[in-house]
Enzyme design. Structure first.
Site, PDB file in Angstrom:
ATOM      1  N   CYS A   1     -89.085 -28.858 117.307  1.00 52.47           N
ATOM      2  CA  CYS A   1     -89.551 -29.051 115.934  1.00 52.47           C
ATOM      3  C   CYS A   1     -90.967 -28.478 115.926  1.00 52.47           C
ATOM      4  O   CYS A   1     -91.887 -29.120 116.437  1.00 52.47           O
ATOM      5  CB  CYS A   1     -89.545 -30.530 115.554  1.00 52.47           C
ATOM      6  SG  CYS A   1     -90.325 -30.845 113.963  1.00 52.47           S
TER       7      CYS A   1
ATOM      8  N   CYS B   1     -89.439 -33.834 114.915  1.00 51.97           N
ATOM      9  CA  CYS B   1     -88.102 -34.307 114.542  1.00 51.97           C
ATOM     10  C   CYS B   1     -87.219 -34.336 115.782  1.00 51.97           C
ATOM     11  O   CYS B   1     -87.110 -33.346 116.490  1.00 51.97           O
ATOM     12  CB  CYS B   1     -87.479 -33.385 113.504  1.00 51.97           C
ATOM     13  SG  CYS B   1     -88.401 -33.344 111.965  1.00 51.97           S
TER      14      CYS B   1
END
Lengths: 97, 107, 197
Positions: free
Chosen positions: C98, C103
């Site tokens: 990410c 994430c």
């Protein structure tokens, strides 16, 4: 109401060459290295409220989200030919080419 | 072939780190870092505020991205989070600045 | 605004105190939340991977809809982002990053590890991914395509690695014990005798 899927798997697209960062406070989920780059739609991932609005607790419209594939070497001219970068991108950031 | 601005002169935000040259020679610390009690509490607080509809993960991210670059890199992961959480609670009026100031004085 | 520059632990305690006083968050809720978050660990993902290696029907369902497959394994997914599963094959290897934040498929892997959140990992994964993998001693055959998945939006992604050779006849439990956190992000590849980390 949600727009129908605009982009189809296999379709060539271009990520908008836009820099909201230069226009004040913003929250953008399209990484800088993709701006203006050409890729290929892999598939439709669903539809989600626009995070650019959610980040400011504003009413968010629902946007289609796509998995888009790029050549890994196209951004910096580095890496191995054939390798790919695949990214989730909202329809608002894509244009057909 | 592409008609983009060269990546290094793009007006990117500092959290937007993909391919950024200054990190390319940095090795990755692959060792295990145990979370502290502080880390877990901040994580739990964010989760609860999300579940209760007080603030979204998108607002958390916006608040983290608003931390100036030098501080962003100086703060630990969950230090950025608590700063963003406080920022958002003030922005939404859940807490007032006076209240928070007083609580910091007495906490 | 200097108020936000307070020492972090002090700031946390002040915020928690105010939220409790206002009846928004009770201290027990924090404790409960920590306990439930701590339940998520790579063992969950590993159990899914092992089952996918031994149960073709489950494998197909998992690739089609990771959230449903996780729920089928008893993993709570309600209210969480959809889980996508990336299938490694002899031709293709996946690596998840990410670049914008961190994430991570927390429901099936737990808290993201330190390295996943680091600037070096986030920067290098999209620009020099094969070089990055050498940090883990992972080297991919040149003929194998590497697909780096930058997790930017509403999905969370986990990698379904290939079943290692030499595991014929193994039980799901034995197979799951082989699968490490990094195997499901793509920085490592499971194998019999691979380092446990």
């Amino acid at each position: 109401m949600l727009t129908p899927d605009i982009f189809q798997p296999g379709q060539n697209v271009r990520v908008k060459l836009d820099w909201p960062e230069t226009r004040g406070a913003c929250h953008i989920r399209t990484p800088h290295y993709l701006r203006g780059q050409r890729g290929v739609v892999e598939r439709h991932l669903g539809a989600f409220p626009n995070p650019e609005a959610l980040a400011f607790a504003r009413k968010a419209e629902t946007l289609n989200l796509y998995h888009v594939r790029f050549a890994q070497s196209q951004f910096w001219g580095e890496g191995q030919t054939g390798d790919a970068v695949v990214v989730e991108l909202y329809e608002s950031w894509l244009e057909a080419v | 072939m592409t008609d983009t601005i060269l990546p290094e002169i793009q007006p990117r935000a500092h959290h937007d780190m993909g391919g950024v040259s200054k990190f390319m020679c940095e090795t990755v610390d692959t060792s295990r870092h145990a979370l502290t009690e502080f880390d877990r509490k901040v994580d739990a607080l964010r989760g609860l505020l999300g579940a209760k509809g007080v603030m979204s993960v998108d607002e958390l991210r916006r608040g983290i991205e608003a931390i100036p670059e030098a501080e962003y890199h100086a703060l630990s992961y969950y230090q950025r989070w608590i700063r963003s959480i406080a920022d958002n609670l003030l922005a939404r009026g859940v807490l007032s600045e006076a209240e928070l100031r007083a609580a910091l004085g007495e906490a | 605004m200097s108020i936000l520059h307070a020492e972090s632990e002090h700031l946390l305690n002040a915020v928690l105190g105010l939220l409790e006083r206002k009846g928004i968050v009770r201290p027990e809720e924090i404790t409960e939340r920590i306990a439930s978050t701590d339940q998520a660990s790579p063992a969950r993902g590993a159990a899914m991977v092992a089952r996918a290696w031994t149960d073709a029907g489950f494998r197909a369902r998992m690739l089609a809809d990771g959230t449903m497959a996780a729920e089928e394994m008893g993993i709570p997914m309600r209210g969480l982002p959809p889980l996508g599963v990336l299938e490694n094959t002899k031709q293709t290897h996946h690596l998840v990053v990410c670049t914008l934040c961190s994430c991570y498929p927390r429901a099936v892997l737990g808290y993201p590890p330190f390295w996943f959140k680091s600037a070096a990992y986030r920067a290098r994964a999209v620009r020099d991914p094969r070089g990055l993998l050498t940090e883990w001693g992972t080297s991919l055959p040149e003929a194998m395509q590497l697909r780096v998945v930058d997790s930017t939006a509403d999905y969370r992604w986990m990698v379904l690695p290939m079943r290692p050779d030499g595991t014929e006849g193994w039980s799901d439990e034995q197979l799951a014990a082989l699968v490490r956190e990094g195997d499901m992000i793509g920085v490592t590849i499971p194998g019999v005798g691979a380092n446990k980390s």
